[in-house]
Design an enzyme around this catalytic site. Structure first.
Site, PDB file in Angstrom:
ATOM      1  N   SER A 254       0.793  -1.227   0.000  1.00 17.07           N
ATOM      2  CA  SER A 254       0.000   0.000   0.000  1.00 17.07           C
ATOM      3  C   SER A 254       0.828   1.282   0.000  1.00 17.07           C
ATOM      4  O   SER A 254       0.339   2.320  -0.425  1.00 17.07           O
ATOM      5  CB  SER A 254      -0.953  -0.012   1.195  1.00 17.07           C
ATOM      6  OG  SER A 254      -0.232  -0.202   2.385  1.00 17.07           O
TER       7      SER A 254
ATOM      8  N   HIS B 255      -5.521  -3.946  -1.567  1.00 17.40           N
ATOM      9  CA  HIS B 255      -5.360  -2.917  -2.608  1.00 17.40           C
ATOM     10  C   HIS B 255      -5.347  -3.507  -4.020  1.00 17.40           C
ATOM     11  O   HIS B 255      -5.179  -2.782  -4.994  1.00 17.40           O
ATOM     12  CB  HIS B 255      -4.080  -2.101  -2.368  1.00 17.40           C
ATOM     13  CG  HIS B 255      -4.225  -1.112  -1.261  1.00 17.40           C
ATOM     14  ND1 HIS B 255      -4.811   0.114  -1.420  1.00 17.40           N
ATOM     15  CD2 HIS B 255      -3.877  -1.185   0.051  1.00 17.40           C
ATOM     16  CE1 HIS B 255      -4.811   0.774  -0.274  1.00 17.40           C
ATOM     17  NE2 HIS B 255      -4.248  -0.001   0.641  1.00 17.40           N
TER      18      HIS B 255
ATOM     19  N   LYS C  92     -12.441  -0.924   0.508  1.00 17.68           N
ATOM     20  CA  LYS C  92     -11.682  -0.042  -0.382  1.00 17.68           C
ATOM     21  C   LYS C  92     -12.410   0.057  -1.732  1.00 17.68           C
ATOM     22  O   LYS C  92     -13.409   0.733  -1.811  1.00 17.68           O
ATOM     23  CB  LYS C  92     -10.244  -0.539  -0.474  1.00 17.68           C
ATOM     24  CG  LYS C  92      -9.551  -0.301   0.867  1.00 17.68           C
ATOM     25  CD  LYS C  92      -8.130  -0.756   0.977  1.00 17.68           C
ATOM     26  CE  LYS C  92      -7.580  -0.295   2.329  1.00 17.68           C
ATOM     27  NZ  LYS C  92      -6.652  -1.253   2.933  1.00 17.68           N
TER      28      LYS C  92
END
Ligand SMILES: *Cc1c(COP(=O)(O)O)cnc(C)c1O
Length: 395
Positions: A184, A212, A243
Site C-alpha cells: 500500500s 489494494h 476499499k
C-alpha cells in the site's frame, strides 16, 4: 496526591507526540467520499481515499443499502453462529465466490478482522509463518495472535525467502507464506508467481492479502491472483470490502474446507456481531456492478496512467508503483509533512506518510487516484502539485 483517573501516564505520552511533531487532529469530511470533498469546511480535491471505483457513493449501491435496511432492519442482532447469519450474508458469500472464481468465501466484519481471525485459526504451535517485511499491520497483528513461529523475509526478495525455506522448512509441520498482493505505501505488486513456485517446491501454504488489489487488478478487479492467472494455487486469498468495493468488511476466498474450519474457529465470526444488512446489501450490489462491466476499472486505470505520466514528467520521484497508488517521494520527514500541509492550503488533500509507516528518509505524499476523478480535477491537482513542489524546492 495525584488522581489515577487523570491518566497522567497517557497525558505524558501525548505531550511526547506533540514535542516530536507527530501529534495530529483528524480532518473532518462534511459529505460523501468523492473526487472533490468538503474537508474542514473547504472544497478540496481528494487524492487520499481508497474508494478506487467511486462505489462508496454510487446510486445503485446506496439504493441497495436502503432496500436491505427496509427488508432486514438496521442490525443483524447476533454473531453469525447464533442468529446473525441472514440469507443476505449467504448470498454475499455466493456472489463473492463467483466473482473471485474460488470454491468458497468466508466474510468478516473488516479486512483487519479477517487477517486477525484467519491467520490464528489456520496455524498452530509447530507451524511457521513467513511474512514479507512490508506486510500490512493487520497481518503483523494476526501473526502475533498465532502460536506458530515467525520469520520475516526482505521485501519482495525471493532469494531471502528461499534461504529461509532451505534453513527452516524441515523443522515445521505446516509453513504459511504470507504477502500483501499490492503493497500500500509503494504500489508495487507481490511476485506471486515466484512465491507460488517456491511454495510448491517446499510444500508450503500461501496467503495473499489483496486489500489494494481487489477491485483494481485482474479481470474487472478480480485481484492479484486473477491478474497472474493463479487460481487454485493460492490457498487463502484475502480481500477487503472497504476499499474499491466501497462499503466495509473483509473476506477470505479459497476452498470449502477453509470455510468450514473458519466458521468453527474464526474468532471474529464467533464472538463479534455480523455485518449489518445495509452493508451486506450494498456490497452485493457493488460486486454485481463489477461483474457486469469493466467501465469502472477501465476508468480507474485510465486516470491513474494520465496522472502518473504528468507527475513523473514534472521531475518528481514517483517510485516503482505498478498500480494506481502514486507515491511522490520527498525523503525528509518534515519537508514531506510541509508538502502535504501546503498542498491542502492550495486545495489538494494528499496525506503525508513518514517513518515509522515507511523507512526513515523515504517520506512521501501518497496520491490515490480513483475512477471518479474528472480529467479537469486531475489537471488542477497536477498544477497545484507542480506549483507547491517548486515553492518547496522538491522539483
Ligand atoms: C486496508 C488494509 C486492510 C484492512 O482492511 P479494512 O477492511 O479497512 O479493515 C488489510 N490489509 C491490507 C493490506 C490493507 O491495505
Amino acid at each position: 496526591m495525584s488522581n489515577v483517573h487523570e491518566l497522567t501516564f497517557l497525558k505524558e505520552k501525548i505531550e511526547e507526540l506533540k514535542s516530536d511533531g507527530v501529534y495530529r487532529v483528524l480532518p473532518i469530511n462534511y459529505g460523501p467520499c468523492d473526487g472533490v470533498i468538503n474537508l474542514n469546511g473547504k472544497e478540496v480535491i481528494n487524492l487520499s481515499s481508497n474508494n478506487y471505483l467511486g462505489l462508496a457513493n454510487h446510486e445503485r449501491v446506496k439504493k441497495a443499502a436502503i432496500e436491505a435496511i427496509e427488508k432486514y432492519g438496521a442490525g443483524s442482532g447476533a454473531v453469525r453462529t447464533i442468529v446473525g447469519n441472514m440469507d443476505l450474508h449467504e448470498e454475499l458469500e455466493r456472489v463473492l465466490a463467483e466473482f473471485k472464481r474460488e470454491e468458497a468465501v468466508c466474510v468478516f466484519q473488516s479486512g483487519f478482522m479477517c487477517n486477525l481471525g484467519t491467520i490464528q485459526a489456520i496455524t498452530e504451535k509447530g507451524d511457521l509463518i513467513i511474512s514479507d517485511e512490508l506486510n500490512h499491520a493487520s497481518i503483523i497483528d494476526g501473526v502475533r495472535l498465532s502460536r506458530a513461529d515467525k520469520a520475516i523475509y526482505k521485501h519482495g526478495d525471493m532469494e531471502d525467502l528461499e534461504n529461509l525455506l532451505k534453513e527452516k522448512r524441515h523443522l515445521y509441520r505446516n509453513v504459511l507464506i504470507v504477502t500483501d498482493g499490492v503493497f500500500s505505501m509503494d504500489g508495487d505488486i507481490a511476485k506471486l508467481p515466484e512465491i507460488v513456485e517456491l511454495a510448491e517446491k517446499y510444500e508450503c501454504l500461501t496467503y495473499v492479502d489483496d486489500a489494494h488489489g481487489s477491485g483494481v487488478l485482474g479481470e474487472n478487479g478480480r485481484g492479484t491472483v486473477d491478474h497472474f492467472g493463479l487460481h487454485g494455487k493460492v490457498d487463502f486469498s484475502i480481500g477487503t470490502l472497504s476499499k474499491a468495493i466501497g462499503v466495509v468488511g473483509g473476506y477470505v476466498a479459497g476452498s470449502k474446507t477453509m470455510k468450514e474450519w473458519l466458521l468453527h474457529r474464526g474468532r471474529p465470526i464467533l464472538f463479534s456481531t455480523s455485518l449489518p444488512p445495509a452493508a451486506v446489501g450494498a456490497i452485493i450490489e457493488s460486486v454485481k456492478i463489477l461483474m457486469e462491466t469493466s467501465e469502472y476499472t477501465d476508468r480507474l486505470w485510465d486516470n491513474a496512467r494520465y496522472f502518473k505520466e504528468q507527475v513523473a514528467s514534472l521531475g518528481f520521484n514517483t517510485g516503482h508503483s505498478q498500480t494506481p497508488i502514486t507515491p511522490i517521494i520527498v525523503g525528509d520527514e518534515a519537508k514531506t509533512m510541509q508538502f502535504s500541509k501546503t498542498l491542502l492550503e492550495n486545495g489538494v488533500f494528499v496525506s503525508g506518510i513518514v517513518y515509522p509507516t515507511v523507512p526513515k528518509g523515504t517520506g512521501r505524499i501518497r496520491c490515490m487516484i480513483s475512477a471518479v476523478h474528472t480529467k479537469a480535477e486531475l489537471d488542477e491537482a497536477v498544477r497545484i502539485i507542480e506549483k507547491v513542489g517548486k515553492e518547496l524546492n522538491i522539483i
